[in-house]
Write an enzyme that holds these catalytic residues in place. Structure first.
Site, PDB file in Angstrom:
ATOM      1  N   SER A  35      -3.422   2.553  -0.287  1.00 15.56           N
ATOM      2  CA  SER A  35      -4.219   2.256  -1.433  1.00 15.56           C
ATOM      3  C   SER A  35      -5.472   3.267  -1.601  1.00 15.56           C
ATOM      4  CB  SER A  35      -5.035   1.036  -1.271  1.00 15.56           C
ATOM      5  OG  SER A  35      -6.149   0.629  -2.408  1.00 15.56           O
ATOM      6  N   TYR A  91      -9.743  -5.348   3.424  1.00 14.67           N
ATOM      7  CA  TYR A  91      -8.370  -5.015   2.513  1.00 14.67           C
ATOM      8  C   TYR A  91      -8.748  -3.358   2.790  1.00 14.67           C
ATOM      9  CZ  TYR A  91      -5.533  -3.432  -1.175  1.00 14.67           C
ATOM     10  OH  TYR A  91      -4.613  -2.574  -2.166  1.00 14.67           O
TER      11      TYR A  91
END
Length: 267
Positions: free
Chosen positions: A141, A154
């Site tokens: 990501s 995250y």
């Protein structure tokens, strides 16, 4: 070039979102598809939808469990055979300030996003090395490149994936294995995983992201960042320093406020 035709492709988180779309694209390229997902209802629906598109197998697996990863990897090897293309796609996000997390939030996120790709790859990589053939694609990501409020755990999980994934790429090159590793770093995708996100940069469309990833695998690309402008993140961080980068990306572009209204999947 990594061909899909006639190859066995395993996609984790393959019953929804970009995982499902990548599975459909793999089948359109005459690959044999293996889906791992934690949601049996979605697995059933996907199998029904793909039943006329090609050879599909699916397993209900909790990739956060090392025991289940081992059990179902062995089942795949016995029932399907060795995997040629592995796409580590499964992921979760808990959008909250770090002090609001509990131990389960942290452990689950790190297991699913970081440790699971490692465990799964370790199950199939030795045979790839033996055959001197294979491709591993890890969906990381842009959160692994940009720090962001309400994404601390995250972001940590994705920073780790990027470092691990690219290190494996270099190792495979040094060992002369002919195994390719692709690391994918997308911005927010409109799959529902990031419902509530407000961004001046448009969210990426699932279909477009899936097509880009499949093409990246076919072309043996090392890194794929989306949208294209995000390829300059590291350059900008180096040029402007922390304060300058915070001012431009955080305040002017508004990235640091994107998670203020995050809700995620409605379940």
């Amino acid at each position: 070039m990594s061909e899909f035709n006639g190859k066995k492709v395993l996609i984790t988180g393959g019953a929804s979102g970009i995982g499902k779309t990548m599975g459909r694209l793999a089948l359109s390229r005459q690959a044999e598809l293996v889906i791992w997902d934690i949601d049996q209802v979605k697995i059933n629906a996907t199998i029904a939808e793909f039943s006329t598109k090609g050879n599909v197998s699916a397993y209900c697996v909790d990739v956060s469990s090392p025991e289940q990863v081992k059990i179902f990897a062995d089942k795949v090897k016995k029932e399907i055979g060795q995997i040629d293309i592995l796409i580590n796609n499964a992921g979760i996000v808990r959008g909250k300030f770090f002090n609001e997390h509990n131990h389960d939030d942290i452990t689950k996120t790190m297991f699913v996003n970081t440790l699971a790709p490692m465990y799964i790859t370790l199950e199939f990589l030795p045979e790839m090395i033996h055959r001197k053939s294979g491709h591993i694609c890890n969906i990381a990501s842009l959160a692994g490149l940009i720090s962001n409020p309400k994404m601390s755990v995250y972001a940590a999980s994705k920073w780790a994936v990027i470092g691990w994934s690219d290190s494996v790429r270099l190792e495979m090159k040094q060992l002369n294995t002919n195994i390719h590793v692709t690391t994918v770093n997308p911005y927010y995708i409109n799959t529902g995983m990031f419902d509530g996100v407000k961004s001046r940069i448009p969210l990426l469309k699932t279909e477009k992201v899936a097509h880009a990833i499949i093409r990246a695998i076919e072309k043996d690309k090392t890194f794929l960042s989306m949208p294209w402008s995000m390829r300059f993140i590291r350059l900008c961080q180096g040029l402007f320093g922390v304060r300058g980068f915070d001012a431009i990306v955080g305040n002017m572009v508004g990235v640091y406020k994107t998670m203020e209204h995050f809700s995620g999947h409605n379940k």
